[in-house]
Design a protein around this motif. Structure first.
Motif, mmCIF file in Angstrom:
data_model
loop_
_atom_site.group_PDB
_atom_site.id
_atom_site.type_symbol
_atom_site.label_atom_id
_atom_site.label_comp_id
_atom_site.label_asym_id
_atom_site.label_seq_id
_atom_site.Cartn_x
_atom_site.Cartn_y
_atom_site.Cartn_z
ATOM 1 N N ALA A 75 0.574 -1.832 -0.556
ATOM 2 C CA ALA A 75 -0.004 -0.073 0.231
ATOM 3 C C ALA A 75 0.647 1.086 -0.151
ATOM 4 O O ALA A 75 0.767 2.578 -0.042
ATOM 5 C CB ALA A 75 -0.966 0.220 1.045
ATOM 6 N N SER A 76 2.608 1.215 0.361
ATOM 7 C CA SER A 76 2.700 2.560 0.983
ATOM 8 C C SER A 76 3.878 2.864 -0.871
ATOM 9 O O SER A 76 4.875 3.732 -0.780
ATOM 10 C CB SER A 76 3.733 2.159 1.449
ATOM 11 O OG SER A 76 2.925 1.787 2.689
ATOM 12 N N GLU A 77 3.383 2.505 -1.931
ATOM 13 C CA GLU A 77 3.969 2.679 -2.792
ATOM 14 C C GLU A 77 4.743 4.312 -3.276
ATOM 15 O O GLU A 77 5.307 4.274 -3.559
ATOM 16 C CB GLU A 77 3.553 1.757 -4.235
ATOM 17 C CG GLU A 77 4.485 1.764 -5.714
ATOM 18 C CD GLU A 77 3.778 2.061 -6.786
ATOM 19 O OE1 GLU A 77 4.492 0.886 -7.785
ATOM 20 O OE2 GLU A 77 2.975 2.298 -7.025
ATOM 21 N N ASN A 78 3.636 4.920 -2.469
ATOM 22 C CA ASN A 78 3.626 6.400 -2.830
ATOM 23 C C ASN A 78 4.780 6.911 -2.112
ATOM 24 O O ASN A 78 5.867 7.598 -2.695
ATOM 25 C CB ASN A 78 3.035 7.162 -2.090
ATOM 26 C CG ASN A 78 1.999 8.314 -3.070
ATOM 27 O OD1 ASN A 78 2.300 7.922 -4.471
ATOM 28 N ND2 ASN A 78 1.683 9.039 -2.547
ATOM 29 N N LEU A 79 5.456 6.470 -0.646
ATOM 30 C CA LEU A 79 7.226 5.761 -0.001
ATOM 31 C C LEU A 79 8.102 6.018 -1.282
ATOM 32 O O LEU A 79 9.212 6.764 -1.637
ATOM 33 C CB LEU A 79 7.236 5.051 1.207
ATOM 34 C CG LEU A 79 6.108 5.824 2.281
ATOM 35 C CD1 LEU A 79 6.272 4.714 3.102
ATOM 36 C CD2 LEU A 79 6.377 7.999 2.008
ATOM 37 N N LEU A 80 8.249 4.589 -1.768
ATOM 38 C CA LEU A 80 8.597 4.306 -2.997
ATOM 39 C C LEU A 80 8.806 6.005 -4.027
ATOM 40 O O LEU A 80 9.963 5.954 -4.704
ATOM 41 C CB LEU A 80 8.551 3.279 -3.526
ATOM 42 C CG LEU A 80 9.106 2.362 -4.661
ATOM 43 C CD1 LEU A 80 10.625 2.274 -3.418
ATOM 44 C CD2 LEU A 80 8.967 1.654 -4.874
ATOM 45 N N LYS A 81 8.049 5.832 -4.988
ATOM 46 C CA LYS A 81 7.624 6.919 -5.782
ATOM 47 C C LYS A 81 8.587 8.017 -5.430
ATOM 48 O O LYS A 81 9.226 8.705 -6.216
ATOM 49 C CB LYS A 81 6.690 7.689 -6.322
ATOM 50 C CG LYS A 81 5.851 5.901 -7.362
ATOM 51 C CD LYS A 81 4.402 6.671 -7.588
ATOM 52 C CE LYS A 81 3.362 5.720 -7.663
ATOM 53 N NZ LYS A 81 2.367 5.998 -8.648
ATOM 54 N N VAL A 213 -1.088 5.548 5.551
ATOM 55 C CA VAL A 213 -1.566 4.085 5.053
ATOM 56 C C VAL A 213 -1.642 3.360 6.069
ATOM 57 O O VAL A 213 -2.483 2.680 6.416
ATOM 58 C CB VAL A 213 -2.368 4.380 4.087
ATOM 59 C CG1 VAL A 213 -0.316 3.785 3.480
ATOM 60 C CG2 VAL A 213 -3.123 2.707 3.151
ATOM 61 N N SER A 214 0.455 3.352 6.100
ATOM 62 C CA SER A 214 0.357 1.629 6.522
ATOM 63 C C SER A 214 0.298 1.442 8.125
ATOM 64 O O SER A 214 0.052 0.484 8.898
ATOM 65 C CB SER A 214 1.764 1.874 6.718
ATOM 66 O OG SER A 214 2.763 3.019 6.419
#
Length: 446
Positions: A75-81, A213-214
């Protein structure tokens, strides 16, 4: 049991290398499937060593922990981006998973306490480090002080038990009985705050609203279950007093659950509404555990697993909307059916599970809990009817408010759901609705 602990520890060096985000997530999934294949006995503790053991209750909750932690990364792909301290985030995740794994698999009461409190640290870091608004500091403080205030008496109680019986292994405490009012209150309070019970629930909505979210997923999915797990383990040695005093907690939880479900209708923040609904569900769980009967223990365990998956999935949905609209307000998140029709289906499926529609685990859990509370006293029927009715009400309120209506005209830039998000929601919903087929396992054990 030790091998999984080492697996988590040896995943930690991966956090310090670049582009390891999805590898860690895949390793967690692998670990989950390895853990699923353990030989667990239905009747007694297996995989024993001096410290570790696993029975059905630990097994289910550890499985849930690994699963939710894996989904949190997804769910935390935004952090990766954005590249926002991704390595530290991974480290934090693994540390949290380690703490949760150790909490659920410990046989020693003091070690259980140690890891029970240890799981607070990574959660606090998540909220303060990756939260959204400046109020996250206040939310972190609420979380810390509510929990720590209640857990010092627990530590004193554990020392007292050790002093009296020279032993703090869960398994041997079954044969002890301690009937002191002060000990009873000090042992139980920490778990009631963690659940959280009405009156000591204020930290939860605050923490949820400020967390990323996490953070919300781990809080709803696992942290609340620590309290229930602790109660199920501890109440064995406080039986006589429990029979006298448990009516207090049942009354508070049921009346509180009703109040909170009314409070859900006043919320304008999606996350806040889902957080308050968690308090409402956990109220019924506390009621079930406190009846001290077969149905109650069984239903509370089932509802804890079901709620962990369902609530976590709903926070994912709220976050998917938040990433598109940059707002969690119900006034702005309107008419989403026009924008993301296929996401609307997932809202419907998870909302229906939240109001305990078949074939979700929540239904089985709630049936068992209603059985247990009704057999304890028929008067509890009044509150249970109201809670059941209003929980369906606020689920429908949230669904219809977000999906229907005229959408906000300021929505100029938008993209629909990506496959990662649909997979994420599928992985929440599928176990939640398929596990009802193996519900007999839980029934037999309790």
């Amino acid at each position: 049991m030790m091998k999984f602990m080492f697996m988590i520890i040896f995943m930690i060096p991966l956090c310090f290398k670049k582009n390891m985000f999805w590898l860690v997530q895949n390793l967690m999934m692998l670990m989950m499937f390895m853990f699923m294949n353990l030989n667990i006995s239905i009747y007694y503790n297996t995989n024993l060593s001096y410290m570790f053991s696993c029975d059905i209750m630990s097994f289910g909750l550890i499985l849930l922990s690994i699963w939710i932690c894996m989904l949190m990364l997804m769910a935390s792909e935004n952090l990766l981006k954005m590249g926002f301290y991704v390595n530290f985030f991974l480290l934090n995740m693994l540390f949290m998973l380690l703490m949760l794994y150790l909490t659920f698999s410990m046989m020693n009461l003091f070690m259980f306490y140690l890891f029970f409190e240890g799981s607070l640290i990574p959660t606090l870091l998540l909220i303060v480090g990756w939260g959204y608004q400046p109020e996250r500091i206040q939310a972190g403080m609420y979380l810390l002080f509510y929990t720590l205030f209640a857990s010092l008496p627990l530590l004193m109680g554990i020392f007292y038990i050790f002093n009296k019986s020279n032993n703090i292994m869960f398994y041997f405490l079954k044969f002890m009985s301690f009937d002191f009012y002060l000990l009873y209150f000090s042992m139980i309070l920490a778990f009631l705050v963690k659940m959280p019970m009405y009156f000591v629930h204020l930290w939860l909505p605050k923490a949820h609203v400020e967390a990323p979210v996490s953070g919300s997923m781990i809080l709803a999915g696992i942290m609340l279950k620590l309290g229930g797990y602790g109660l199920l383990r501890i109440l064995i040695l406080l039986e006589k007093l429990s029979l006298k005093l448990n009516f207090i907690w049942i009354i508070i939880s049921l009346v509180g659950g009703f109040y909170i479900s009314l409070k859900c209708f006043c919320q304008v923040d999606m996350k806040s509404l889902i957080a308050y609904s968690s308090v409402c569900h956990m109220g019924v769980v506390i009621g079930g555990i406190m009846t001290l009967n077969y149905w109650g223990f069984m239903g509370s365990y089932l509802l804890m697993i079901g709620h962990g998956l369902c609530s976590s999935g709903m926070f994912c949905l709220a976050n998917i909307n938040f990433e598109r609209l940059n707002s969690r307000s119900l006034y702005i998140n309107k008419g989403m059916m026009n924008f993301m029709p296929s996401m609307s289906l997932w809202w419907f499926l998870l909302m229906s599970s939240n109001m305990a529609a078949p074939p979700s685990l929540n239904l089985m859990g709630e049936i068992s809990l209603i059985n247990s509370l009704m057999s304890w006293s028929w008067l509890s029927m009044i509150m249970l009817m109201l809670i059941s009715f209003f929980s369906a009400g606020y689920s429908l309120y949230l669904y219809s408010y977000t999906q229907h209506g005229k959408y906000y005209s300021g929505l100029y830039s938008f993209y629909t759901g990506v496959s990662r998000e649909y997979l994420l929601l599928m992985l929440h919903w599928l176990p939640l609705n398929l596990m009802i087929l193996k519900v007999d396992w839980v029934m037999i054990w309790f």
